[in-house]
Design a protein around this motif. Structure first.
Motif, PDB file in Angstrom:
ATOM      1  N   PHE A 186       8.346  -9.274  -1.365  1.00  5.40           N
ATOM      2  CA  PHE A 186       7.955 -10.128  -0.239  1.00  5.40           C
ATOM      3  C   PHE A 186       8.206 -11.577  -0.637  1.00  5.40           C
ATOM      4  O   PHE A 186       7.607 -12.067  -1.599  1.00  5.40           O
TER       5      PHE A 186
ATOM      6  N   ARG B 271       5.279 -14.174  -0.980  1.00  8.08           N
ATOM      7  CA  ARG B 271       4.158 -13.848  -1.854  1.00  8.08           C
ATOM      8  C   ARG B 271       4.563 -14.014  -3.302  1.00  8.08           C
ATOM      9  O   ARG B 271       5.708 -13.753  -3.665  1.00  8.08           O
TER      10      ARG B 271
ATOM     11  N   ARG C 299       5.432  -3.680  -9.708  1.00  8.49           N
ATOM     12  CA  ARG C 299       4.865  -3.322  -8.397  1.00  8.49           C
ATOM     13  C   ARG C 299       4.829  -1.807  -8.213  1.00  8.49           C
ATOM     14  O   ARG C 299       3.839  -1.252  -7.728  1.00  8.49           O
TER      15      ARG C 299
ATOM     16  N   GLU D 202      -0.238  -5.797  -3.867  1.00 13.45           N
ATOM     17  CA  GLU D 202      -0.196  -5.418  -2.449  1.00 13.45           C
ATOM     18  C   GLU D 202      -0.450  -3.913  -2.215  1.00 13.45           C
ATOM     19  O   GLU D 202      -1.293  -3.530  -1.400  1.00 13.45           O
ATOM     20  N   GLY D 203       0.274  -3.065  -2.948  1.00 14.56           N
ATOM     21  CA  GLY D 203       0.147  -1.614  -2.762  1.00 14.56           C
ATOM     22  C   GLY D 203      -1.257  -1.103  -3.031  1.00 14.56           C
ATOM     23  O   GLY D 203      -1.872  -0.460  -2.167  1.00 14.56           O
TER      24      GLY D 203
ATOM     25  N   GLN E 133       0.836 -11.321  -6.238  1.00 19.24           N
ATOM     26  CA  GLN E 133       0.527 -10.828  -4.884  1.00 19.24           C
ATOM     27  C   GLN E 133       1.412  -9.650  -4.506  1.00 19.24           C
ATOM     28  O   GLN E 133       0.968  -8.701  -3.864  1.00 19.24           O
ATOM     29  N   ASN E 134       2.680  -9.708  -4.913  1.00 19.95           N
ATOM     30  CA  ASN E 134       3.583  -8.587  -4.661  1.00 19.95           C
ATOM     31  C   ASN E 134       3.097  -7.321  -5.366  1.00 19.95           C
ATOM     32  O   ASN E 134       3.131  -6.233  -4.800  1.00 19.95           O
TER      33      ASN E 134
ATOM     34  N   VAL F 247      -4.056  -2.627  -3.025  1.00 18.00           N
ATOM     35  CA  VAL F 247      -5.041  -3.136  -2.063  1.00 18.00           C
ATOM     36  C   VAL F 247      -4.822  -2.499  -0.690  1.00 18.00           C
ATOM     37  O   VAL F 247      -5.758  -1.951  -0.087  1.00 18.00           O
ATOM     38  N   ALA F 248      -3.566  -2.558  -0.199  1.00 16.33           N
ATOM     39  CA  ALA F 248      -3.295  -2.124   1.175  1.00 16.33           C
ATOM     40  C   ALA F 248      -3.315  -0.607   1.320  1.00 16.33           C
ATOM     41  O   ALA F 248      -3.800  -0.078   2.308  1.00 16.33           O
TER      42      ALA F 248
ATOM     43  N   ARG G 226      -9.784  -6.459  -4.377  1.00 12.65           N
ATOM     44  CA  ARG G 226      -8.742  -7.429  -4.748  1.00 12.65           C
ATOM     45  C   ARG G 226      -8.846  -7.872  -6.204  1.00 12.65           C
ATOM     46  O   ARG G 226      -7.837  -7.995  -6.895  1.00 12.65           O
TER      47      ARG G 226
ATOM     48  N   GLU H  93      -5.918  -7.446  -8.835  1.00  9.07           N
ATOM     49  CA  GLU H  93      -5.264  -8.620  -9.420  1.00  9.07           C
ATOM     50  C   GLU H  93      -5.272  -8.548 -10.945  1.00  9.07           C
ATOM     51  O   GLU H  93      -4.274  -8.865 -11.601  1.00  9.07           O
TER      52      GLU H  93
END
Ligand code: ADP
Ligand code: MG
Length: 257
Positions: free
Chosen positions: A106, A109, A166, A117-118, A113-114, A120-121, A127, A131
């Motif tokens: 992304f 981001r 990631r 993302e997985g 953050q990249n 968390v989402a 978070r 992190e």
């Protein structure tokens, strides 16, 4: 013998009139590094995409952890089966990490953050925990000092290492790599292969489509040569690279070695 993580039997896939996969049989065992080589257009990417259910197969079966997924289920209540299939596929896909030739980060981001993302989402991880894990993974791929950079501020090799971190953040049982270094400038290839070598040594199960014959020779437990939608031969790198059984393998190797 280690457990089979991914088993494929008779996998067929066609696009229009072209049969791209002509009945692939394959077992990937836990902890194994399998390198897939072969000419352009032989179906290597399609095979990985079928394993990850990015493509629906026309015939055959794919099992992940002994569970059958990714095939058209026929039954009287088609709708229920479709919903079940979609749920199974989602769950199975979470167990498989994929790294592509292009990094697909992304752009708006940062690295961390990249990577978070997985978890968390998709997994609903808190978070802070995601992190912390993301920063650790970035450190593992040598990017502790690039965690808060945006993709545009990173080299291609660094972006690809973020993409690997990631994929690992989802704690996959199996990692699929589709020519992960093909889009990189030559001087950046080594850093990505180094991360992959470390990952292999850590015991990760990996299927790697690659043109890097040196990597395949050094890291692979098994090398599989594909041509025109079929597995021509598979074996230990020592045997396959020095004494291939098939003329087609020999001809291909003579063009790349
Ligand atoms: P490889 O990764 O070994 O180069 P691919 O799996 O990308 O091979 O492609 C195998 C064949 O399938 C090629 O002839 C390619 O053009 C064709 N193909 C791949 N994806 C598609 C698609 N989505 N639609 C139509 N043809 C495709
Ligand atoms: Mg390809």
């Amino acid at each position: 013998m280690n457990d089979v993580i991914l088993r494929a039997r008779g996998v067929r896939k066609r696009f229009g009139d072209t049969e791209v996969l002509k009945g692939i049989d394959l077992d990937v065992r836990s902890g194994e590094v399998l390198c897939v080589i072969g000419p352009s257009g032989s179906g290597k990417s399609t095979l990985l995409r079928c394993f990850n259910h990015l493509e629906r197969i026309d015939a055959g079966r794919v099992w992940m952890d002994g569970e059958l997924v990714g095939y058209e289920q026929h039954g009287p209540s088609g709708r229920v089966l479709r919903e079940r299939r979609a749920r199974d596929v989602r769950r199975q896909r979470e167990r498989i990490g994929m790294v592509f030739q292009r990094f697909h980060l992304f752009p708006h981001r940062t690295s961390v953050q990249n990577v978070m993302e997985g978890p968390v989402a998709v997994k609903g991880q808190p978070r802070a925990q995601a992190e912390k894990q993301a920063r650790k993974l970035l450190a593992d791929v040598g990017l502790a000092d690039r965690a808060d950079h945006y993709p545009a501020q990173l080299s291609g090799g660094q972006q690809q290492r973020v993409a690997i971190a990631r994929a690992l953040a989802m704690e996959p049982a199996l990692m699929l790599f589709d020519e992960p270094t093909s889009a990189l400038d030559p001087e950046l290839v080594g850093e990505v292969l180094g991360v992959m070598r470390d990952l292999a040594r850590s015991g990760m199960t990996m299927v790697v489509v690659t043109h890097e014959m040196g990597f395949a020779r050094e890291v692979a437990d098994r090398v599989l040569f594909m041509d025109r939608g079929a597995v021509v031969e598979a074996g230990s790198p020592d045997v396959l690279f020095t004494d291939p059984r098939h003329e087609r393998t020999r001809a291909f190797l003579s063009t790349v070695l």
